[in-house]
Design a protein around this motif. Structure first.
Motif, short mmCIF file in Angstrom:
data_model
loop_
_atom_site.label_atom_id
_atom_site.label_comp_id
_atom_site.label_asym_id
_atom_site.label_seq_id
_atom_site.Cartn_x
_atom_site.Cartn_y
_atom_site.Cartn_z
N HIS A 59 6.59 -34.02 -5.99
CA HIS A 59 6.53 -32.69 -5.36
C HIS A 59 6.54 -31.54 -6.35
O HIS A 59 6.72 -30.39 -5.94
CB HIS A 59 7.69 -32.53 -4.39
CG HIS A 59 7.67 -33.51 -3.26
ND1 HIS A 59 6.66 -33.56 -2.32
CD2 HIS A 59 8.54 -34.50 -2.93
CE1 HIS A 59 6.91 -34.53 -1.45
NE2 HIS A 59 8.03 -35.12 -1.79
N GLY A 60 6.38 -31.79 -7.64
CA GLY A 60 6.29 -30.70 -8.60
C GLY A 60 7.63 -30.13 -9.01
O GLY A 60 8.69 -30.74 -8.80
N THR A 61 7.61 -28.93 -9.60
CA THR A 61 8.80 -28.33 -10.18
C THR A 61 9.74 -27.77 -9.10
O THR A 61 9.34 -27.53 -7.97
CB THR A 61 8.42 -27.19 -11.14
OG1 THR A 61 7.68 -26.20 -10.42
CG2 THR A 61 7.57 -27.71 -12.29
N PHE A 77 -3.15 -30.05 -10.37
CA PHE A 77 -2.21 -30.65 -9.43
C PHE A 77 -2.83 -30.86 -8.07
O PHE A 77 -3.91 -30.36 -7.75
CB PHE A 77 -0.96 -29.76 -9.29
CG PHE A 77 -1.24 -28.39 -8.72
CD1 PHE A 77 -1.27 -28.16 -7.35
CD2 PHE A 77 -1.48 -27.31 -9.57
CE1 PHE A 77 -1.53 -26.90 -6.84
CE2 PHE A 77 -1.75 -26.05 -9.07
CZ PHE A 77 -1.78 -25.84 -7.69
N ILE A 78 -2.14 -31.66 -7.26
CA ILE A 78 -2.50 -31.89 -5.86
C ILE A 78 -1.35 -31.33 -5.03
O ILE A 78 -0.18 -31.59 -5.34
CB ILE A 78 -2.64 -33.39 -5.56
CG1 ILE A 78 -3.62 -34.04 -6.54
CG2 ILE A 78 -3.09 -33.63 -4.13
CD1 ILE A 78 -3.55 -35.55 -6.56
N PHE A 79 -1.65 -30.58 -3.99
CA PHE A 79 -0.55 -30.03 -3.19
C PHE A 79 0.05 -31.10 -2.29
O PHE A 79 -0.64 -31.75 -1.51
CB PHE A 79 -1.02 -28.85 -2.34
CG PHE A 79 0.11 -28.15 -1.64
CD1 PHE A 79 0.97 -27.32 -2.34
CD2 PHE A 79 0.34 -28.35 -0.28
CE1 PHE A 79 2.03 -26.70 -1.71
CE2 PHE A 79 1.40 -27.73 0.36
CZ PHE A 79 2.26 -26.90 -0.36
N ASN A 80 1.34 -31.29 -2.45
CA ASN A 80 2.08 -32.28 -1.65
C ASN A 80 3.41 -31.63 -1.26
O ASN A 80 4.37 -31.67 -2.02
CB ASN A 80 2.30 -33.57 -2.44
CG ASN A 80 2.99 -34.64 -1.63
OD1 ASN A 80 3.05 -34.57 -0.40
ND2 ASN A 80 3.53 -35.65 -2.31
N LYS A 81 3.45 -31.05 -0.09
CA LYS A 81 4.60 -30.27 0.35
C LYS A 81 5.88 -31.09 0.35
O LYS A 81 5.92 -32.24 0.81
CB LYS A 81 4.35 -29.70 1.75
CG LYS A 81 5.45 -28.75 2.24
CD LYS A 81 5.07 -28.14 3.57
CE LYS A 81 6.19 -27.26 4.11
NZ LYS A 81 6.52 -26.16 3.20
N ARG A 104 11.20 -28.40 -3.88
CA ARG A 104 10.20 -28.27 -4.94
C ARG A 104 8.93 -27.62 -4.41
O ARG A 104 8.71 -27.56 -3.20
CB ARG A 104 9.92 -29.64 -5.56
CG ARG A 104 11.16 -30.19 -6.27
CD ARG A 104 10.94 -31.51 -6.97
NE ARG A 104 12.12 -31.83 -7.76
CZ ARG A 104 12.33 -31.44 -9.02
NH1 ARG A 104 11.40 -30.71 -9.64
NH2 ARG A 104 13.44 -31.75 -9.66
N ASN A 105 8.09 -27.11 -5.33
CA ASN A 105 6.97 -26.25 -4.93
C ASN A 105 5.74 -26.99 -4.42
O ASN A 105 4.76 -26.36 -4.03
CB ASN A 105 6.58 -25.32 -6.09
CG ASN A 105 6.04 -26.08 -7.30
OD1 ASN A 105 5.78 -27.27 -7.23
ND2 ASN A 105 5.90 -25.38 -8.41
N GLY A 106 5.75 -28.33 -4.43
CA GLY A 106 4.64 -29.10 -3.87
C GLY A 106 3.47 -29.30 -4.80
O GLY A 106 2.47 -29.92 -4.40
N GLN A 107 3.52 -28.81 -6.05
CA GLN A 107 2.41 -28.95 -6.98
C GLN A 107 2.54 -30.30 -7.71
O GLN A 107 3.00 -30.38 -8.85
CB GLN A 107 2.38 -27.79 -7.97
CG GLN A 107 2.09 -26.45 -7.29
CD GLN A 107 2.06 -25.30 -8.28
OE1 GLN A 107 2.37 -25.46 -9.46
NE2 GLN A 107 1.72 -24.11 -7.80
N GLN A 108 2.12 -31.35 -7.05
CA GLN A 108 2.24 -32.71 -7.57
C GLN A 108 1.24 -32.95 -8.70
O GLN A 108 0.05 -32.65 -8.56
CB GLN A 108 2.00 -33.72 -6.45
CG GLN A 108 2.11 -35.17 -6.90
CD GLN A 108 1.78 -36.14 -5.78
OE1 GLN A 108 1.01 -35.81 -4.88
NE2 GLN A 108 2.36 -37.32 -5.81
#
Length: 290
Positions: free
Chosen positions: A54-56, A89-93, A99-103
């Motif tokens: 899910h990113g940062t 990145f791929i958006f993954n909420k 987390r910000n969703g930027q997978q």
């Protein structure tokens, strides 16, 4: 070198190699640092799993809020534009809003997960079974593996509020978390051998003897927790074997009780005419009709 088999309660932790002439204060300090270092590696790995998915981490004021609440409060994650993973990145909420969703892309996810796997293997409890001791250098290597992988995926670094970056810079705040209960403060650490506390500024040999080619079980806890439970007289494997043997014996006795008293008459040794037939060579003679 003497091998100290570290346990916390009944849980195997790691093997530590030292000398019987070492100062107990130094030994306890080193062991506590390794113990806390293993916990740090595991905390970082847990957060990196979320990072790869899910990113940062969102800023503290945005964690747990819905999109509507964030818009209503006019909050913005300024770090989402600065901390973009390599390759995009791929958006993954994130369903829990941490987390910000930027997978990261799949190849970058692989970099993170490979590092997590390798780091965990370096400090695994299974090293006790393979008789491989652990030291601070190996723990440091595990942390460097994780740091290197994060740097590859996020060359612009993670946001300063991200727990992973705080762990790398030793600025993490664990107060109020379950993890804080597991960490042992070096000043409060205690080491026990055979129900006896290892006092500070003594030689290790005063507690475990002068044999430098031995292996002993020691237990770690904090000041105020009292002496840990002693090791069982028999191991768990031996106890299970004894229970299995006892069960088999009980089953055999049950079968004997169920047998009829004259069941032995069917045995060859109870045949009164066997000696006569043996003398005439008639033993095991069979007749075939037709």
């Amino acid at each position: 070198m003497v091998i100290l088999h570290l346990k916390r309660g009944d849980e195997n932790l790691f093997l530590y190699e030292t000398d019987v002439n070492e100062n107990t204060t130094d030994v306890v300090k080193d062991i506590t640092a390794i113990y806390n270092g293993r916990l740090k590696v595991e905390r970082i790995c847990m957060e990196m799993e979320e990072l790869a998915t899910h990113g940062t981490l969102l800023p503290p004021e945005m964690i747990g809020l819905t999109d509507e609440q964030i818009e209503e409060l006019k909050l913005k994650d300024i770090w989402s534009e600065k901390c973009i993973p390599s390759g995009g990145f791929i958006f993954n909420k994130d369903p829990i809003g941490r987390r910000n969703g930027q997978q990261p892309k799949e190849n970058m996810q692989e970099v993170l997960r490979n590092a997590m796997r390798d780091a965990r293997e370096l400090i695994d409890k299974k090293l006790v079974l393979t008789k491989r001791p652990l030291n601070l250098k190996i723990v440091g290597e595990a942390i460097n593996l994780l740091r290197g992988a994060v740097t590859i995926v996020y060359p612009m670094q993670l946001p300063p509020h991200d727990y992973i970056r705080q762990e790398f810079t030793n600025t993490e705040d664990l107060s109020g978390t379950q993890a804080s209960r597991d960490v042992i403060e070096p000043s409060k650490a205690q080491l026990w051998f055979a129900g006896r506390l290892l006092l500070n500024d003594k030689k290790l040999s005063e507690f475990i003897g002068n044999n430098n080619k031995t292996k002993v079980v020691v237990k770690l806890n904090q000041h105020g927790q009292g002496p840990p439970g002693r090791e069982p007289v028999i191991t768990e494997d031996i106890r299970r074997q004894m229970m299995a043997d006892s069960y088999r014996r009980q089953e055999e006795l049950k079968k004997l009780e169920m047998d009829e008293d004259d069941n032995y008459l069917n045995s060859s040794w109870a045949d009164s005419g066997i000696l006569k037939r043996q003398a005439h060579g008639l033993e095991n003679v069979r007749f075939r009709v037709g």
